[in-house]
Design a protein around this motif. Structure first.
Motif, PDB file in Angstrom:
ATOM      1  N   UNK A 214      -6.923  28.628  19.554  1.00  0.00           N
ATOM      2  CA  UNK A 214      -6.114  29.783  19.918  1.00  0.00           C
ATOM      3  C   UNK A 214      -6.939  30.795  20.685  1.00  0.00           C
ATOM      4  N   UNK A 215      -6.265  31.823  21.245  1.00  0.00           N
ATOM      5  CA  UNK A 215      -6.936  32.826  22.056  1.00  0.00           C
ATOM      6  C   UNK A 215      -8.003  33.578  21.266  1.00  0.00           C
ATOM      7  N   UNK A 216      -7.714  33.892  20.007  1.00  0.00           N
ATOM      8  CA  UNK A 216      -8.690  34.609  19.189  1.00  0.00           C
ATOM      9  C   UNK A 216      -9.963  33.772  19.030  1.00  0.00           C
ATOM     10  N   UNK A 217      -9.789  32.500  18.739  1.00  0.00           N
ATOM     11  CA  UNK A 217     -10.939  31.618  18.532  1.00  0.00           C
ATOM     12  C   UNK A 217     -11.763  31.463  19.801  1.00  0.00           C
ATOM     13  N   UNK A 218     -11.096  31.407  20.960  1.00  0.00           N
ATOM     14  CA  UNK A 218     -11.819  31.226  22.215  1.00  0.00           C
ATOM     15  C   UNK A 218     -12.637  32.466  22.584  1.00  0.00           C
ATOM     16  N   UNK A 219     -12.084  33.635  22.299  1.00  0.00           N
ATOM     17  CA  UNK A 219     -12.848  34.867  22.534  1.00  0.00           C
ATOM     18  C   UNK A 219     -14.075  34.895  21.641  1.00  0.00           C
ATOM     19  N   UNK A 220     -13.883  34.567  20.364  1.00  0.00           N
ATOM     20  CA  UNK A 220     -14.992  34.539  19.417  1.00  0.00           C
ATOM     21  C   UNK A 220     -16.025  33.488  19.832  1.00  0.00           C
ATOM     22  N   UNK A 221     -15.543  32.334  20.299  1.00  0.00           N
ATOM     23  CA  UNK A 221     -16.431  31.249  20.707  1.00  0.00           C
ATOM     24  C   UNK A 221     -17.332  31.664  21.864  1.00  0.00           C
ATOM     25  N   UNK A 222     -16.762  32.380  22.844  1.00  0.00           N
ATOM     26  CA  UNK A 222     -17.561  32.858  23.971  1.00  0.00           C
ATOM     27  C   UNK A 222     -18.674  33.788  23.490  1.00  0.00           C
TER      28      UNK A 222
END
Length: 268
Positions: A214-222
């Motif tokens: 999800x978008x939240x996870x991708x932001x955190x991943x970056x």
């Protein structure tokens, strides 16, 4: 600029102050007979609709001039052009553009009403094609964000791995194993499993663990990729990095889930 096709007629759409404006000039080509936009502006219902729209969206609307135009609308002698309408009332819903893509453009709300003047069928297809364009734009926007967020720090991250973790003269398969191992550190920290474990648990889903994030996870991943790069450069052991990254992931995800801007982005 974008184009849609409505009943075999190409319709131009432009952005004005981040709002969609649709070419009435293009739309008019679908109306039978010889008509002009000024004919539409002679109609009292048209003027009243435009006035209501401007009152809602335009704090600088000139109500005095508008009242004068309303009192004259519908008379055989009455006629007003788009340029006269905008200059007298400070209207923002209609614009006259010059140049290569010149013509009369209207805010989408007004253009949809103009579509009814062409025909009921035209208005229905106009709204349908416009919505299809917006849906396609949103899909492309969401896909680009998902892919690009994970690529933002890719070069920095992989260069740090190559410089600090890969011994000299390793075979290609060994190098690939080291990269995969580092990627799985972030997978485990954020998703609680390796890429292989995810694939085995989700055989029917397309893509990989990050494609389904999800978008939240991708932001955190970056953010985790940047932080992991820093830890690698500081020669912090893998065990320590996993612990620290997991603590950061938990904290950041808690913050992101409460962020109103992220909620708006996720809902787009």
């Amino acid at each position: 600029m974008a184009k849609i096709k409505v009943l075999d007629q190409d319709i131009t759409i432009v952005k004005v102050n981040d709002e969609d404006f649709i070419s009435l000039t293009d739309m008019l080509k679908s109306k039978d007979g010889e008509f002009f936009i000024s004919d539409w502006l002679r109609n009292r219902n048209t003027i009243e609709y435009l006035g209501i729209w401007e009152k809602i969206h335009n704090p600088s609307f000139n109500y005095g001039e508008y009242a004068t135009i309303v009192s004259q609308s519908g008379l055989n002698s009455y006629k007003v052009s788009v340029k006269e309408w905008t200059s007298k009332t400070n209207a923002i819903g209609l614009i006259a553009k010059a140049g290569r893509y010149g013509g009369t453009y209207a805010h989408k709300d007004i253009a949809f009403e103009f579509g009814m003047w062409i025909s009921a069928e035209f208005k229905i297809y106009l709204i349908k094609e416009f919505q299809r364009l917006k849906d396609d734009e949103q899909k492309k926007f969401g896909w680009d964000i998902k892919r690009n967020l994970t690529k933002i720090n890719y070069r920095i991250h992989t260069d740090a791995i190559k410089e600090n973790l890969i011994p000299k003269q390793l075979q290609k398969s060994q190098i690939n194993f080291v990269y995969a191992n580092e990627a799985d550190i972030l997978n485990v920290v954020l998703f609680g499993m390796t890429a292989k474990q995810w694939n085995e648990s989700n055989p029917d889903l397309k893509g990989n663990i990050r494609d389904q994030a999800g978008m939240y996870q991708l932001v955190c991943l970056a953010n985790l990729e940047s932080l992991n790069t820093h830890f690698i450069n500081e020669n912090i052991t893998q065990e320590q990095r996993v612990q620290k990254l997991n603590e950061v992931a938990i904290k950041q995800m808690s913050i992101l889930l409460d962020d109103s801007n992220m909620q708006k982005l996720e809902n787009k």
